[in-house]
Design a protein around this motif. Structure first.
Motif, PDB file in Angstrom:
ATOM      1  N   UNK A   9     -22.341 -66.318 -36.579  1.00 39.65           N
ATOM      2  CA  UNK A   9     -23.752 -66.038 -36.333  1.00 39.65           C
ATOM      3  C   UNK A   9     -24.239 -65.048 -37.390  1.00 39.65           C
ATOM      4  N   UNK A  10     -25.110 -65.514 -38.270  1.00 40.95           N
ATOM      5  CA  UNK A  10     -25.580 -64.705 -39.401  1.00 40.95           C
ATOM      6  C   UNK A  10     -26.745 -63.816 -38.965  1.00 40.95           C
ATOM      7  N   UNK A  11     -26.494 -62.509 -38.953  1.00 41.07           N
ATOM      8  CA  UNK A  11     -27.498 -61.571 -38.450  1.00 41.07           C
ATOM      9  C   UNK A  11     -27.587 -60.324 -39.331  1.00 41.07           C
ATOM     10  N   UNK A  12     -27.456 -60.521 -40.638  1.00 51.29           N
ATOM     11  CA  UNK A  12     -27.467 -59.365 -41.537  1.00 51.29           C
ATOM     12  C   UNK A  12     -28.597 -59.336 -42.535  1.00 51.29           C
TER      13      UNK A  12
ATOM     14  N   UNK B  24     -27.937 -69.346 -38.119  1.00 47.70           N
ATOM     15  CA  UNK B  24     -28.765 -68.164 -38.310  1.00 47.70           C
ATOM     16  C   UNK B  24     -29.243 -67.603 -36.970  1.00 47.70           C
ATOM     17  N   UNK B  25     -29.510 -66.302 -36.975  1.00 42.50           N
ATOM     18  CA  UNK B  25     -29.910 -65.613 -35.742  1.00 42.50           C
ATOM     19  C   UNK B  25     -31.346 -65.911 -35.326  1.00 42.50           C
ATOM     20  N   UNK B  26     -32.083 -66.642 -36.168  1.00 45.58           N
ATOM     21  CA  UNK B  26     -33.496 -66.910 -35.861  1.00 45.58           C
ATOM     22  C   UNK B  26     -33.719 -68.341 -35.360  1.00 45.58           C
TER      23      UNK B  26
ATOM     24  N   UNK C 148     -33.311 -60.141 -35.755  1.00 47.73           N
ATOM     25  CA  UNK C 148     -32.506 -60.656 -34.636  1.00 47.73           C
ATOM     26  C   UNK C 148     -32.934 -60.099 -33.277  1.00 47.73           C
ATOM     27  N   UNK C 149     -33.614 -58.938 -33.295  1.00 49.88           N
ATOM     28  CA  UNK C 149     -34.039 -58.304 -32.048  1.00 49.88           C
ATOM     29  C   UNK C 149     -35.478 -58.644 -31.673  1.00 49.88           C
TER      30      UNK C 149
ATOM     31  N   UNK D 116     -34.073 -62.810 -30.130  1.00 48.01           N
ATOM     32  CA  UNK D 116     -33.702 -64.095 -30.726  1.00 48.01           C
ATOM     33  C   UNK D 116     -32.191 -64.286 -30.761  1.00 48.01           C
ATOM     34  N   UNK D 117     -31.471 -63.233 -31.148  1.00 55.62           N
ATOM     35  CA  UNK D 117     -30.021 -63.352 -31.302  1.00 55.62           C
ATOM     36  C   UNK D 117     -29.324 -63.642 -29.975  1.00 55.62           C
ATOM     37  N   UNK D 118     -29.914 -63.189 -28.877  1.00 57.60           N
ATOM     38  CA  UNK D 118     -29.306 -63.429 -27.565  1.00 57.60           C
ATOM     39  C   UNK D 118     -29.422 -64.904 -27.179  1.00 57.60           C
TER      40      UNK D 118
END
Length: 202
Positions: free
Chosen positions: A6-9, A104-106, A22-23, A31-33
């Protein structure tokens, strides 16, 4: 083993909000959840690794508060390809035979059913890599912008690689699915996602 990465950087500058991308919340849920929950519901994913960076320090704090069954991996966050190379190196040291599904996290609407469908197609393929693309007409039908298009298709943000940092022969999978097109890059994207939320989560 099949790992979801999961790409969140990333910096997520196009969204232009005060919170890390992501938040960013859709119906009061980050979104990340959404993505994390859908990955956890997969029948084929064996483990989840979340790639974070100094760009997403608050996201890292949030993830640690969840105390879930996943690993957090620190990357530089300088650019996607550099982080991808780092992740491939990290997994290659463990094994060159693992399957890495990058997401992706989105992408809050990509269901566990679609994740498993893509993995099943990959496992039957004779290629080392697979990229999932979406026809342009799906984006146009929703009124969504896209930054890149090739041969009438747009990258979805869902890709699979073998755990080896080399150039890999790739199969391109075209899927005409709305859930793959709904990556939240801008506020207008989020407004469209709000309208479609009930179709996917109620």
């Amino acid at each position: 083993m099949i790992y979801a990465i999961l790409m969140a950087g990333g910096m997520g500058t196009r969204l232009n909000v005060s919170v890390e991308k992501p938040l960013f919340k859709l119906h009061d849920k980050p979104l990340i959840k959404f993505v994390l929950d859908n990955l956890k519901s997969s029948k084929l994913v064996d483990g989840i690794v979340i790639a974070v960076s100094p760009n997403t320090a608050e996201t890292t704090k949030y993830l640690k508060s969840l105390k879930g069954d996943f690993k957090i991996l620190d990357t530089s966050g300088e650019d996607y390809l550099k982080d991808l190379s780092y992740i491939l190196d990290y997994f290659e040291k463990q094994s060159k035979k693992d399957v890495l599904l990058f997401i992706n996290a989105d992408l809050p609407f990509i269901s566990s059913k679609t994740i498993d469908e893509v993995l099943e197609i990959y496992l039957k393929s004779d290629k080392d890599a697979l990229s999932v693309v979406v026809p342009v007409e799906v984006f146009e039908g929703l009124g969504l912008d896209y930054s890149y298009e090739y041969n009438g298709c747009v990258p979805s943000g869902l890709n699979i690689l073998r755990s080896e940092n080399i150039i890999q022969d790739e199969k391109q999978l075209v899927l005409k699915k709305v859930e793959l097109a709904l990556n939240i890059n801008t506020i207008p994207d989020s407004e469209i996602a709000k309208k479609l939320y009930h179709k996917y989560y109620l």
